[in-house]
Enzyme design. Structure first.
Site, mmCIF file in Angstrom:
data_model
loop_
_atom_site.group_PDB
_atom_site.id
_atom_site.type_symbol
_atom_site.label_atom_id
_atom_site.label_comp_id
_atom_site.label_asym_id
_atom_site.label_seq_id
_atom_site.Cartn_x
_atom_site.Cartn_y
_atom_site.Cartn_z
ATOM 1 N N ARG A 48 -6.569 60.675 28.954
ATOM 2 C CA ARG A 48 -6.496 59.471 28.128
ATOM 3 C C ARG A 48 -7.435 58.379 28.639
ATOM 4 O O ARG A 48 -7.162 57.186 28.469
ATOM 5 C CB ARG A 48 -5.066 58.931 28.034
ATOM 6 C CG ARG A 48 -4.112 59.861 27.312
ATOM 7 C CD ARG A 48 -2.730 59.249 27.174
ATOM 8 N NE ARG A 48 -1.762 60.200 26.650
ATOM 9 C CZ ARG A 48 -0.446 60.111 26.813
ATOM 10 N NH1 ARG A 48 0.058 59.089 27.487
ATOM 11 N NH2 ARG A 48 0.360 61.012 26.307
ATOM 12 N N ARG A 61 -11.896 50.603 16.915
ATOM 13 C CA ARG A 61 -10.776 51.157 16.165
ATOM 14 C C ARG A 61 -10.156 50.147 15.195
ATOM 15 O O ARG A 61 -9.233 50.502 14.445
ATOM 16 C CB ARG A 61 -9.689 51.625 17.140
ATOM 17 C CG ARG A 61 -9.814 53.035 17.701
ATOM 18 C CD ARG A 61 -9.477 54.132 16.678
ATOM 19 N NE ARG A 61 -8.326 53.846 15.875
ATOM 20 C CZ ARG A 61 -7.052 54.032 16.264
ATOM 21 N NH1 ARG A 61 -6.789 54.493 17.466
ATOM 22 N NH2 ARG A 61 -6.061 53.749 15.456
ATOM 23 N N ASP A 97 -6.604 64.504 18.878
ATOM 24 C CA ASP A 97 -5.147 64.506 19.026
ATOM 25 C C ASP A 97 -4.658 65.918 18.755
ATOM 26 O O ASP A 97 -5.305 66.674 18.012
ATOM 27 C CB ASP A 97 -4.498 63.523 18.053
ATOM 28 C CG ASP A 97 -3.011 63.355 18.329
ATOM 29 O OD1 ASP A 97 -2.651 62.472 19.142
ATOM 30 O OD2 ASP A 97 -2.205 64.131 17.769
ATOM 31 N N TYR A 172 6.763 69.529 17.718
ATOM 32 C CA TYR A 172 6.586 68.434 16.761
ATOM 33 C C TYR A 172 6.879 68.908 15.338
ATOM 34 O O TYR A 172 7.491 68.186 14.537
ATOM 35 C CB TYR A 172 5.150 67.907 16.828
ATOM 36 C CG TYR A 172 4.911 66.858 17.875
ATOM 37 C CD1 TYR A 172 5.493 65.600 17.786
ATOM 38 C CD2 TYR A 172 4.063 67.111 18.961
ATOM 39 C CE1 TYR A 172 5.250 64.628 18.738
ATOM 40 C CE2 TYR A 172 3.814 66.147 19.927
ATOM 41 C CZ TYR A 172 4.424 64.905 19.813
ATOM 42 O OH TYR A 172 4.191 63.936 20.763
#
Length: 378
Positions: A48, A61, A97, A172
């Site tokens: 990260r 962003r 991601d 998920y």
């Protein structure tokens, strides 16, 4: 050093295959350490490292959703490059991601600020799995383009490709979003193993294709993230998860560089101390270690058999505790030095955090850590 393999050669202009010294990553500190050699300097990168801790990231962003950022090749490339420019880390990690391949396949998924990945519909039955769309090769072109743009700017600094491991991605999908205990997928393994295996197979093939696209386009290593595997017992991991992680790795294990050496493959999970050898056996050549387990103990658990130099066979990555990043410098410096020293037991060691960079981290602290690590002889 591994013996040369008979495999699928990477393209001649790939950073692991090119003869251009300005673009070759074969002799880079990262690849050298991943392959068990002695690097020119102690390599370091941070999970990260591209993200909310950087003001330049927050700027680019603004007004752009997370998945949209990942799927815009120019923007994804720029974000990937930002920490390399700022910190002088020894690798870039591809900005993406774990649910990006789901979106590319056509699954209804979004990343909700403050929550994380959320699916439009959870996947809990055999019919749900049967209805899942397949990831096509054509849909991966934005990923390849982002990698090509990034590699063109990195020169001899390696890019690491990554994908979410089958268990974490499937978890998920079963839960429909984030979960604290992952009861849904853990129950499915036992209550409906056929559906679980079908879903995990889908997730493995999707992750493998996603990772292969990155490596073929220019990434010099690949990492499989199994963020939630620490919730599993060893027996459940071995029976219900390891075969699927092995399937994901199988999509890229044939790829070799210009010298016939395999592409380095890293496996990392959090809370996975008890299943570390089983994760290695899924097909990784390098093991990531989280902050909970000392590197010396990780080395022992991975079955190190000392050779003449006292080192084993599994290079390690890790494991600075992210909780110490805001600590006084003398405390953090001592911890970093301990981690570097502990890593000397392994045949190769790439310094990293034992989890991701917290968004509140002062970027200057990361730069200072990099400078410190580079000042320590490998």
């Amino acid at each position: 050093m591994s013996e040369p393999l008979t495999g699928t050669p990477l393209p001649a202009d790939h950073p692991l295959a090119t003869t251009d010294p300005a673009r070759s990553t074969v002799g880079s500190p990262l690849v050298t350490a991943f392959r068990g050699g002695t690097p020119s300097r102690t390599p370091v990168w941070f999970m990260r490292q591209a993200g909310r801790s950087l003001p330049e990231y927050r700027q680019v962003r603004q007004g752009v959703g997370m998945l949209e950022s990942c799927l815009n090749p120019e923007l994804a490339s720029e974000i990937t490059l930002q920490p390399v420019r700022r910190h002088d880390v020894d690798a870039a990690i591809f900005f993406s991601d774990i649910v990006v391949p789901l979106r590319l396949a056509g699954v209804d998924v979004d990343i909700v600020p403050g929550t994380g990945p959320v699916l439009g519909q959870a996947v809990r039955t055999a019919a749900d799995v049967e209805a899942l769309p397949e990831l096509t090769d054509e849909s991966l072109e934005p990923i390849r383009e982002a990698v090509r743009l990034t590699v063109a700017e990195l020169g001899s600094t390696p890019l690491i490709g990554f994908a979410g491991a089958p268990f974490t991605v499937a978890a998920y999908m079963v839960e429909g979003g984030p979960s604290r205990d992952h009861l849904g997928p853990r129950t499915m393994m036992h209550a409906d193993p056929e559906t679980w295996n079908a879903l995990a197979t889908w997730a493995a093939n999707t992750a493998g294709a996603f990772l292969r696209a990155q490596i073929e386009a220019g990434a010099s290593a690949g990492q499989l993230f199994d963020s939630w595997a620490g919730s599993l017992s060893l027996a459940d991991y071995q029976h219900y998860v390891q075969p699927h992680s092995a399937r994901a790795f199988s999509h890229v294990r044939d790829l070799v560089d210009g010298g016939g050496q395999p592409v380095p493959l890293v496996h990392f999970g959090t809370g996975t101390s008890e299943i570390l050898p089983a994760m290695r056996d899924a097909g990784a050549s390098v093991m990531g270690v989280d902050y909970r387990l000392p590197l010396g103990e990780a080395h022992r658990r991975l079955g190190a058999t000392p050779g003449p130099d006292g080192r084993g066979t599994v290079p390690l990555q890790g494991n600075i505790d992210p909780a110490l990043l805001p600590a006084p410098w003398e405390v953090l410096e001592a911890h970093v030095r301990e981690v570097v020293e502990a890593g000397r037991v392994a045949p190769g060691h790439v310094v990293n955090l034992g989890h991701g960079v917290p968004p509140t981290t002062d970027p200057a602290v990361l730069t200072r850590i990099v400078d410190l690590i580079h000042s320590i002889q490998p």
